[in-house]
Design a protein around this motif. Structure first.
Motif, short mmCIF file in Angstrom:
data_model
loop_
_atom_site.label_atom_id
_atom_site.label_comp_id
_atom_site.label_asym_id
_atom_site.label_seq_id
_atom_site.Cartn_x
_atom_site.Cartn_y
_atom_site.Cartn_z
N ALA A 417 7.65 -92.61 -48.88
CA ALA A 417 6.25 -93.04 -48.86
C ALA A 417 5.34 -91.96 -49.43
O ALA A 417 4.42 -92.25 -50.20
CB ALA A 417 5.84 -93.38 -47.43
N LEU A 418 5.61 -90.69 -49.06
CA LEU A 418 4.79 -89.58 -49.56
C LEU A 418 4.90 -89.48 -51.08
O LEU A 418 3.88 -89.29 -51.77
CB LEU A 418 5.24 -88.27 -48.91
CG LEU A 418 4.50 -87.01 -49.38
CD1 LEU A 418 3.01 -87.11 -49.09
CD2 LEU A 418 5.09 -85.77 -48.71
N VAL A 427 -2.51 -86.19 -54.67
CA VAL A 427 -2.28 -85.37 -53.48
C VAL A 427 -3.52 -85.23 -52.61
O VAL A 427 -3.42 -84.90 -51.42
CB VAL A 427 -1.79 -83.95 -53.89
CG1 VAL A 427 -0.41 -84.03 -54.54
CG2 VAL A 427 -2.79 -83.29 -54.83
N SER A 428 -4.71 -85.47 -53.17
CA SER A 428 -5.96 -85.27 -52.43
C SER A 428 -6.40 -86.50 -51.65
O SER A 428 -7.37 -86.42 -50.88
CB SER A 428 -7.08 -84.85 -53.38
OG SER A 428 -6.75 -83.66 -54.05
N ILE A 435 0.08 -88.76 -44.45
CA ILE A 435 1.54 -88.94 -44.48
C ILE A 435 2.22 -87.58 -44.57
O ILE A 435 3.23 -87.33 -43.87
CB ILE A 435 1.95 -89.84 -45.66
CG1 ILE A 435 1.46 -91.27 -45.43
CG2 ILE A 435 3.46 -89.83 -45.86
CD1 ILE A 435 1.60 -92.18 -46.64
N ALA A 436 1.70 -86.69 -45.40
CA ALA A 436 2.28 -85.34 -45.54
C ALA A 436 2.24 -84.60 -44.21
O ALA A 436 3.22 -83.92 -43.82
CB ALA A 436 1.54 -84.56 -46.62
N SER A 437 1.13 -84.74 -43.49
CA SER A 437 0.99 -84.07 -42.19
C SER A 437 1.99 -84.62 -41.18
O SER A 437 2.65 -83.85 -40.46
CB SER A 437 -0.44 -84.25 -41.68
OG SER A 437 -0.58 -83.72 -40.39
N GLN A 441 5.22 -82.72 -39.21
CA GLN A 441 5.36 -82.73 -37.75
C GLN A 441 6.72 -83.28 -37.33
O GLN A 441 7.37 -82.73 -36.43
CB GLN A 441 4.25 -83.57 -37.14
CG GLN A 441 2.85 -82.96 -37.25
CD GLN A 441 1.77 -83.88 -36.72
OE1 GLN A 441 2.05 -84.83 -35.98
NE2 GLN A 441 0.52 -83.60 -37.09
N TRP A 442 7.15 -84.38 -37.98
CA TRP A 442 8.45 -84.96 -37.64
C TRP A 442 9.59 -84.00 -37.97
O TRP A 442 10.52 -83.83 -37.18
CB TRP A 442 8.65 -86.27 -38.40
CG TRP A 442 7.79 -87.41 -37.90
CD1 TRP A 442 6.84 -87.35 -36.94
CD2 TRP A 442 7.82 -88.76 -38.35
NE1 TRP A 442 6.24 -88.57 -36.76
CE2 TRP A 442 6.84 -89.47 -37.61
CE3 TRP A 442 8.54 -89.46 -39.30
CZ2 TRP A 442 6.59 -90.83 -37.78
CZ3 TRP A 442 8.30 -90.81 -39.48
CH2 TRP A 442 7.33 -91.49 -38.73
#
Length: 451
Positions: A417-418, A427-428, A435-437, A441-442
């Motif tokens: 997805a990212l 990217v902005s 999604i990146a964050s 975390q995962w």
């Protein structure tokens, strides 16, 4: 020069009179108006009709002598149409000694109709009004020809934005058709259809609904209750109702239309269609589109189970239709097939969403995984977006399942997805960043759990 000569000939009363003597009044009028319209169309198509006089910003003529000579050798095609129509009316009245007859009324109606088609609306209204008055004088106020001429006149008034006047003419025509027991013929039906459309534009839904129902009844009498004309009338009515947010009424009309299409399918040879007329018969695609529209409305009305069932029927119908086109002998219409596949992807996405609302996460996951297989690099951007969102949904469902293997699948889908969001939005973009964050975390949580 050819256009100039043609223009001069078509406004010549001697030429018009000669035509009437040779062809007769009705045929000469039809042919003359046809020639006037063709002259205008051909002249504008050649580019001459788009030329404008050269002028500077102060309105002074700055054209050269060559430009002036060129203008002298051109014509005003629209003016030729108007002048030619006036001249033929003058010749008709003179040749008929200023009397009134059905033939003259028909000629006036023909001229008015042709002027309307050539966008000479105001001139058209004058001629059509004359035709209506003459039909009344000769045939009486309640003759069908009066109703037909009123319908054409109403269309002209619509063109100039005089909707109330148009509705008055249409209502008068409707009463004439009713008085002559001609309500169930084609002219009466199109008259009522135009009334319904104008009532909608004016926001008068009660009158519009009455007229649409009236049209469906008239078509049932004319073509039969189980006819394609009736089914299409119901479907068209449903589309308009849905467009104006009258969902419950739209749903009822779609379901009525679906029943008629199913009845039509049952009349065909089932063996010729593999024993299932509703799926692969001649009206299968109509039924499929109705299923998708019904599904959308049921979803908006919070009937999620009903919407799910309709979407699943729609997906099955789309798959079958796409397969039959690919396997058939006819060349594939790629633009149409791209559109059908886009609808397919969207419908599968809606199935996944509805299953999640119904707390069926396993069924939702199956739908989203199915969607991922339907979209490739050649798919349109809208379908690519559906795929990117499906990856997020898959990741979320796998994560909620909680096992180590499911967490691995969740991370893989979120990474996909990212990648897609980055390619589609950059990217902005806020969704890309979110999604990146989540992915970080995962991954961090999984690493800690493994340690």
């Amino acid at each position: 020069r050819m256009y100039i000569k043609a223009s001069e000939m078509l406004i010549s009363q001697d030429f018009i009179l000669s035509r009437i003597e040779t062809l007769g009044l009705l045929q000469a009028t039809q042919q003359h108006m046809f020639d006037l319209i063709e002259l205008r169309r051909d002249y504008n198509r050649s580019g001459n009709g788009k030329k404008k006089d050269s002028a500077n910003e102060n309105g002074l003529d700055t054209s050269t002598d060559t430009d002036s000579l060129s203008r002298l050798q051109t014509i005003d095609a629209s003016k030729t149409v108007r002048e030619g129509s006036r001249r033929i009316i003058e010749v008709i009245h003179r040749s008929e000694n200023g009397g009134k007859s059905i033939d003259i009324a028909v000629c006036l109606s023909t001229i008015g109709d042709c002027l309307l088609k050539s966008r000479q609306t105001k001139e058209s209204i004058l001629r059509l009004e004359e035709a209506v008055y003459m039909f009344r004088d000769v045939l009486g106020s309640f003759h069908v020809e009066v109703a037909k001429s009123l319908f054409v006149l109403a269309k002209a008034y619509v063109k100039v934005g005089e909707i109330e006047t148009a509705l008055e003419k249409l209502d008068e025509a409707c009463n004439i058709f009713a008085s002559q027991k001609e309500r169930n013929n084609y002219e009466s039906i199109v008259n009522s259809e135009l009334m319904a459309t104008l009532f909608i534009e004016g926001g008068n839904w009660n009158r519009a609904s009455e007229k649409f129902e009236e049209v469906i009844i008239m078509k049932s009498y004319l073509y039969g209750e189980n006819s394609i004309q009736v089914a299409k009338a119901m479907n068209d009515y449903a589309i308009i109702l849905a467009k104006h947010n009258r969902m419950s009424e739209a749903l009822r009309q779609y379901e009525r239309a679906r029943q008629v299409f199913e009845s039509l399918s049952s009349f065909h040879d089932l063996e010729a269609y593999g024993g299932n007329a509703n799926e692969i018969g001649p009206f299968a695609f109509d039924i499929t589109l109705i299923d998708l529209n019904i599904a959308s409305i049921k979803s908006k009305l919070s009937n999620y189970q009903g919407a799910l069932e309709s979407y699943e029927r729609g997906v099955e119908g789309l798959r079958l239709h796409i397969h039959n086109e690919e396997a058939g002998p006819e060349p594939i219409d790629f633009n149409r097939q791209v559109a059908q596949k886009r609808h397919l992807v969207s419908a599968i996405g809606r199935i996944g969403s509805l299953r999640m609302k119904l707390k069926d996460n396993a069924g939702a996951l199956q739908a989203y995984l199915m969607l991922l297989k339907e979209v490739d690099k050649s798919s349109p951007v809208a379908s690519q977006m559906e795929k990117a969102k499906a990856h997020v949904k898959c990741a979320t469902i796998y994560r909620q399942m909680g096992s180590a293997d499911n967490n691995v699948h969740a991370v893989l889908h979120l990474q996909e997805a990212l990648d897609m969001y980055t390619e589609l939005h950059g990217v902005s973009h806020k969704d890309t960043k979110a999604i990146a964050s989540s992915l970080k975390q995962w991954q961090k949580a999984d690493s800690a759990s493994a340690a």
